[in-house]
Design a protein around this motif. Structure first.
Motif, PDB file in Angstrom:
ATOM      1  N   SER A 266       0.858  -1.158  -0.113  1.00 34.94           N
ATOM      2  CA  SER A 266      -0.007  -0.012   0.018  1.00 34.94           C
ATOM      3  C   SER A 266       0.884   1.122   0.078  1.00 34.94           C
ATOM      4  CB  SER A 266      -0.931  -0.084   1.224  1.00 34.94           C
ATOM      5  OG  SER A 266      -1.637   1.354   1.235  1.00 34.94           O
ATOM      6  N   THR A 267       0.447   2.339  -0.616  1.00 39.59           N
ATOM      7  CA  THR A 267       1.073   3.369  -0.715  1.00 39.59           C
ATOM      8  C   THR A 267       0.375   4.603  -0.216  1.00 39.59           C
ATOM      9  OG1 THR A 267       0.423   3.868  -3.071  1.00 39.59           O
ATOM     10  CG2 THR A 267       2.564   2.658  -2.918  1.00 39.59           C
ATOM     11  N   GLY A 268      -0.889   4.508   0.451  1.00 40.62           N
ATOM     12  CA  GLY A 268      -1.735   5.330   1.116  1.00 40.62           C
ATOM     13  C   GLY A 268      -1.043   6.150   1.986  1.00 40.62           C
ATOM     14  N   THR A 269      -1.159   7.075   2.471  1.00 37.84           N
ATOM     15  CA  THR A 269      -0.745   7.822   3.736  1.00 37.84           C
ATOM     16  C   THR A 269      -1.495   7.566   4.962  1.00 37.84           C
ATOM     17  OG1 THR A 269      -2.209   9.706   3.125  1.00 37.84           O
ATOM     18  CG2 THR A 269      -0.219   9.991   2.310  1.00 37.84           C
ATOM     19  N   PHE A 270      -2.383   6.419   5.048  1.00 35.86           N
ATOM     20  CA  PHE A 270      -2.877   6.075   6.079  1.00 35.86           C
ATOM     21  C   PHE A 270      -2.363   5.048   6.483  1.00 35.86           C
ATOM     22  CE2 PHE A 270      -5.197   4.218   2.348  1.00 35.86           C
ATOM     23  CZ  PHE A 270      -5.255   2.796   3.153  1.00 35.86           C
ATOM     24  N   ARG A 271      -1.074   4.378   6.032  1.00 37.22           N
ATOM     25  CA  ARG A 271      -0.396   3.365   6.430  1.00 37.22           C
ATOM     26  C   ARG A 271       1.142   3.653   6.724  1.00 37.22           C
ATOM     27  NH1 ARG A 271      -3.253  -1.620   6.984  1.00 37.22           N
ATOM     28  NH2 ARG A 271      -4.674  -1.698   5.190  1.00 37.22           N
ATOM     29  N   GLU A 272       1.405   3.231   7.948  1.00 37.42           N
ATOM     30  CA  GLU A 272       2.910   3.288   8.539  1.00 37.42           C
ATOM     31  C   GLU A 272       3.454   2.070   8.715  1.00 37.42           C
ATOM     32  OE1 GLU A 272       3.265   7.715  10.457  1.00 37.42           O
ATOM     33  OE2 GLU A 272       3.099   5.797  11.660  1.00 37.42           O
ATOM     34  N   THR A 273       4.482   1.980   8.616  1.00 34.02           N
ATOM     35  CA  THR A 273       5.406   0.495   8.774  1.00 34.02           C
ATOM     36  C   THR A 273       6.545   0.575   9.600  1.00 34.02           C
ATOM     37  OG1 THR A 273       4.522  -0.524   6.853  1.00 34.02           O
ATOM     38  CG2 THR A 273       6.587  -1.575   8.046  1.00 34.02           C
ATOM     39  N   TRP A 274       6.707   0.350  10.710  1.00 30.95           N
ATOM     40  CA  TRP A 274       7.718   0.470  11.842  1.00 30.95           C
ATOM     41  C   TRP A 274       8.606  -0.465  12.014  1.00 30.95           C
ATOM     42  CZ3 TRP A 274       8.799   5.204  13.797  1.00 30.95           C
ATOM     43  CH2 TRP A 274       7.821   6.339  13.857  1.00 30.95           C
ATOM     44  N   ARG A 275       9.915  -0.718  12.152  1.00 27.55           N
ATOM     45  CA  ARG A 275      10.682  -1.993  12.578  1.00 27.55           C
ATOM     46  C   ARG A 275      10.957  -1.464  14.117  1.00 27.55           C
ATOM     47  NH1 ARG A 275      13.460  -1.123   7.610  1.00 27.55           N
ATOM     48  NH2 ARG A 275      12.948  -2.852   6.072  1.00 27.55           N
ATOM     49  N   LEU A 276      10.471  -2.196  14.773  1.00 28.61           N
ATOM     50  CA  LEU A 276      10.512  -2.160  16.313  1.00 28.61           C
ATOM     51  C   LEU A 276      11.722  -3.176  16.952  1.00 28.61           C
ATOM     52  CD1 LEU A 276       6.986  -1.916  17.493  1.00 28.61           C
ATOM     53  CD2 LEU A 276       8.507  -0.257  16.875  1.00 28.61           C
ATOM     54  N   ARG A 277      12.603  -2.516  17.996  1.00 26.52           N
ATOM     55  CA  ARG A 277      13.599  -3.243  18.446  1.00 26.52           C
ATOM     56  C   ARG A 277      14.090  -2.401  19.536  1.00 26.52           C
ATOM     57  NH1 ARG A 277      18.765  -6.699  15.644  1.00 26.52           N
ATOM     58  NH2 ARG A 277      19.545  -7.390  17.534  1.00 26.52           N
ATOM     59  N   TRP A 278      13.911  -3.041  20.650  1.00 25.01           N
ATOM     60  CA  TRP A 278      14.213  -2.530  22.108  1.00 25.01           C
ATOM     61  C   TRP A 278      15.603  -2.953  22.522  1.00 25.01           C
ATOM     62  CZ3 TRP A 278      11.866   1.190  24.527  1.00 25.01           C
ATOM     63  CH2 TRP A 278      12.549   1.615  26.021  1.00 25.01           C
ATOM     64  N   GLU A 279      16.639  -1.865  22.464  1.00 25.41           N
ATOM     65  CA  GLU A 279      17.711  -2.041  22.942  1.00 25.41           C
ATOM     66  C   GLU A 279      18.035  -1.585  24.469  1.00 25.41           C
ATOM     67  OE1 GLU A 279      20.050  -3.453  21.381  1.00 25.41           O
ATOM     68  OE2 GLU A 279      19.557  -3.405  19.105  1.00 25.41           O
ATOM     69  N   PRO A 280      18.865  -2.087  25.139  1.00 25.62           N
ATOM     70  CA  PRO A 280      19.332  -1.727  26.624  1.00 25.62           C
ATOM     71  C   PRO A 280      19.686  -0.382  26.915  1.00 25.62           C
ATOM     72  CG  PRO A 280      20.208  -3.902  26.302  1.00 25.62           C
ATOM     73  CD  PRO A 280      19.809  -3.225  25.017  1.00 25.62           C
ATOM     74  N   GLU A 281      20.368   0.416  25.999  1.00 27.75           N
ATOM     75  CA  GLU A 281      20.775   1.745  25.966  1.00 27.75           C
ATOM     76  C   GLU A 281      19.614   2.705  25.796  1.00 27.75           C
ATOM     77  OE1 GLU A 281      22.032   0.529  21.919  1.00 27.75           O
ATOM     78  OE2 GLU A 281      22.023  -0.308  23.851  1.00 27.75           O
ATOM     79  N   LEU A 282      18.379   2.277  25.385  1.00 28.05           N
ATOM     80  CA  LEU A 282      17.429   2.941  25.190  1.00 28.05           C
ATOM     81  C   LEU A 282      16.832   3.623  26.491  1.00 28.05           C
ATOM     82  CD1 LEU A 282      15.070   1.317  22.210  1.00 28.05           C
ATOM     83  CD2 LEU A 282      16.612   3.445  22.387  1.00 28.05           C
TER      84      LEU A 282
END
Length: 790
Positions: free
Chosen positions: A443-459
């Motif tokens: 989908s190229t619609g602006t109502f779509r978002e894709t995220w890559r999530l990864r929690w690192e300890p230094e966060l």
């Protein structure tokens, strides 16, 4: 470690670590505590200055803490306080000292980077360091050695971990002999300390002086019932007889900084040296397995590997597991090892389950040998208010932090997904990069978002650092956005910030950002800066519509900014060198896309933006002082928008490619017109007049000039897709216009006529109706009608 404590039955356990964490020790018994975890110390007035003390379930320090809590025995940390450790690192930074303090080896700087120290392993094995371990080395202070590496090399091993497995892990101790390995290691470390001293690092002496004072105090209180859990490297120094006055003299005048401390989640990956954030162990997943599966560890490990490979659609049977265990045991026997270690099991997995391939083996090493286990910390642990608000939002939005990277698809039309997107954008604005935006699939619609999530300890450090901006994610992001707007260096930075404010829905920050944006836009005279800023504003308008945000003020600023670009662009394109012309061409493309998104919005009473932009492109296409790449690009944009007839485009190309034009300028014009991924290849495929002009010009380029224009032409045509290049090659081989006949009426593409063939077009209709399910719909409607009339 547990067996030694059971045998010694001490009345107090002293552990190498920051004394400020003594109050946090009881939390280790909390049901919500799940290692790996780490003690985090950070300066109150500078949260980015921090240090970690990582602990896994199999860490000797963690085992000692849990044993003490289970037996109601006091446990205390005895290393140099973090208040001195962090202050010492600050002094070095201010003095500009090169290198890293051994006390600051696990200290994260303001960018989240750190370097591991080459310190010794703890007494019970190659475990995570209990804190910033000291480095050691002979001769110069900048030479560091690994004490266990020296012992392993002396014994003829090239791998310290394999040596440790053979001499300690795989050789059980009998009842009453639990302290024997510690005694032997103390003797070995004593010999190393006699040879290498402190390795030239005077801070080791300071740390050990403080630890000796704490041991003396415990001995006065508990007499002989004192157990000390520390890195084996320190044992000879703690045994050494010194005076109290001498130790206190080493501690006199140490700098201090106010410090807070808490528990934070850690990961196996961060315990591994391969991560670049080493805490003293190469294979935490492997050692965690050995700790949790003392019974038949090899068989259980192979079963775990088989499960992982099956989940990845690899054909692995029970017979593979049995054969891999046998092979690992055979290799261990041939090497004279008491039990198979990681190297034997890895070799067996490669040969039996991976069929000799390192590709699936790399997956095993990443997922199991290292692993992505993320620890958990109880809610009762101290935390800054921002951390508590973030944890509350994570629970409410069902966004659990995970060490393994995963993709998150959001539909912004849904309330929960929109709230998730706002949270991730606000965290990014605060410098907490839990999620990174990714390209949406399908989908190229602006109502779509894709995220890559990864929690690192230094966060966790970044959260503490961001706590200075506010007590909630919303208030902190708002304050940070306002501060960033004031200190922004360029106009493009302010426009990008406005976009982020809309993405994160920060209505209180937007007026400040917009005021600064309008002021900067009115004063900025750099057309390149203005052109860079416009696309971000236009994207903000689109995203604002999706989120229901009022972007009226933003639209006015965007329209005014576009007008300034229109006025300043033609003069700015004159007298540019090749690099400047290429950069300006990118600006032209960006502005063209932005104007297309803005549509026909009125520009402060000066007509429609799209019409104004087309007039600018006409000016650029016709000025001889404008570089060829920009002139060619302007012609192409006009042609694509239908504002320039193909005959006129062919005429302009013919003029540029005439013998009177220098070959380099003509090649640049072609680059702008049909170069790169702009679809120029398909344009040449479908318009053989243009292809014939290019072909005739190319064959007429003088020999002496051909080598000069060849790199530019190669760059132009190499970006085409393989199918386009193949078709162009066939057309050139056949000769442009050869397939069109004398009149040139047809397009000249094999398989295509000059006019549409209705019979051939109708032949695809049945297949198309089948794919769309139109026949089934018609049949259902017919049945319904029959039912009604019947």
């Amino acid at each position: 470690m547990r067996a030694a404590l059971e045998e010694a039955r001490p009345r107090v356990v002293l552990i190498e670590g920051p004394p400020e964490a003594d109050a946090l020790i009881p939390l280790a018994a909390d049901e919500e505590m799940r290692p790996p975890v780490a003690l985090l110390a950070h300066a109150v007035d500078e949260p980015g200055r921090s240090a970690f003390w990582p602990l896994a379930e199999f860490s000797p320090e963690w085992v000692a803490i849990r044993w003490a809590l289970e037996h109601d025995v006091p446990a205390r940390f005895i290393d140099l306080p973090a208040t001195h450790t962090l202050a010492w690192g600050r002094q070095e930074d201010e003095a500009g000292v090169a290198g890293e303090s051994p006390l600051d080896a696990e200290t994260a700087d303001s960018e989240g980077d750190s370097e591991p120290a080459c310190g010794p392993e703890p007494a019970s094995g190659p475990e995570p360091a209990s804190g910033p371990e000291p480095a050691c080395g002979p001769g110069p202070a900048d030479v560091r050695i690994d004490p266990l590496g020296v012992l392993a090399e002396t014994a003829g091993y090239d791998d310290p971990e394999r040596w440790w497995e053979d001499v300690v892990e795989h050789r059980g101790v009998g009842k009453g002999d639990a302290l024997a390995p510690f005694t032997v290691l103390e003797e070995a470390m004593g010999a190393l300390r006699e040879t290498y001293g402190s390795g030239g690092h005077d801070r080791d002496l300071v740390r050990e002086a403080y630890m000796r004072l704490q041991v003396r105090a415990a001995q006065r209180e508990f007499e002989d019932g004192v157990a000390v859990v520390c890195g084996a490297w320190h044992v000879p120094a703690l045994r050494r007889k010194t005076t109290v006055a001498a130790d206190k003299a080493l501690l006199k005048g140490l700098p201090k900084v106010k410090t807070d401390m808490t528990w934070v989640p850690w990961t196996h990956r961060r315990l591994s040296r391969v991560s670049g954030y080493g805490a003293g162990i190469d294979s935490p997943g492997w050692y965690g397995h050995l700790f949790s599966a003392p019974d038949r560890p090899v068989e259980r490990w192979m079963t775990k590997v088989a499960g992982l490979l099956r989940a990845e659609d690899r054909l692995v049977s029970s017979a593979h597991v049995i054969e891999a265990v046998r092979l690992a045991e055979t290799r261990a026997a041939m090497r004279g090892r008491p039990l198979p270690g990681l190297s034997e099991t890895t070799d067996a997995v490669r040969a039996v389950m991976c069929e000799g391939s390192d590709v699936p083996l790399a997956l095993v090493e990443d997922r199991l040998v290292v692993g992505d286990v993320l620890g958990e910390v109880p809610s009762a642990a101290p935390a800054v208010p921002l951390q508590r608000d973030l944890a509350r939002l994570q629970r409410r939005l069902r966004l659990k932090p995970e060490a393994l990277e995963r993709e998150l698809e959001l539909d912004l039309r849904k309330e929960t997904d929109a709230a998730r997107g706002r949270l991730l954008h606000r965290l990014r604005l605060l410098g907490i990069a839990w999620g990174e935006p990714a390209a949406s699939r399908g989908s190229t619609g602006t109502f779509r978002e894709t995220w890559r999530l990864r929690w690192e300890p230094e966060l966790s450090v970044r959260v503490a650092e961001a706590g200075v901006w506010g007590t909630t994610v919303l208030s902190a992001a708002t304050a940070k956005a306002e501060a960033d707007a004031v200190t922004a260096q360029g106009l493009a930075d302010v426009t990008a910030l406005a976009e982020r404010c809309l993405l994160g829905e920060l209505p209180d920050a937007l007026p400040t950002v917009m005021r600064i944006l309008a002021d900067r836009a009115a004063l900025d005279t750099d057309v390149g800066q203005l052109a860079q800023a416009l696309p971000a504003l236009v994207r903000s308008l689109r995203y604002g519509d999706v989120r229901g945000t009022d972007t009226g003020a933003l639209g006015e600023v965007a329209a005014g900014l576009a007008e300034r670009v229109f006025v300043g662009l033609p003069p700015a394109c004159a007298a540019l060198d090749a690099d400047g012309a290429e950069e300006m061409r990118r600006h032209v493309d960006a502005v063209h896309g932005a104007v297309g998104l803005l549509g026909d919005a009125p520009a402060a009473g000066q007509g429609h933006l799209r019409a104004r932009w087309q007039s600018v492109l006409r000016v650029l296409s016709g000025r001889d002082t404008v570089p060829g790449v920009i002139r060619g690009r302007a012609v192409r944009l006009l042609l694509d928008d239908g504002e320039l007839a193909q005959e006129e485009a062919a005429r302009l190309m013919g003029l540029v490619l005439s013998p009177g034009t220098p070959p380099a300028d003509a090649a640049a014009w072609i680059e702008g017109f049909v170069g790169g991924g702009s679809g120029g290849g398909m344009l040449l495929v479908h318009d053989e007049r243009l292809l014939g002009l290019v072909d005739a010009w190319l064959t007429g380029v003088p020999v002496e000039a051909f080598t000069d224009v060849l790199p530019l032409l190669r760059r132009t045509f190499s970006a085409y897709e393989p199918g386009v290049r193949r078709t162009l090659g066939e057309l050139v081989r056949r000769g442009p216009g050869a397939g069109t006949g004398a009149t040139g009426a047809g397009p000249g593409i094999p398989g295509f006529a000059a006019e549409l063939d209705p019979a051939r077009a109708d032949a695809v209709l049945p297949v198309l109706r089948l794919l769309l399910g139109l026949d089934e719909v018609a049949e259902d409607i017919g049945k319904d009608l029959v039912g009604v009339t019947g």
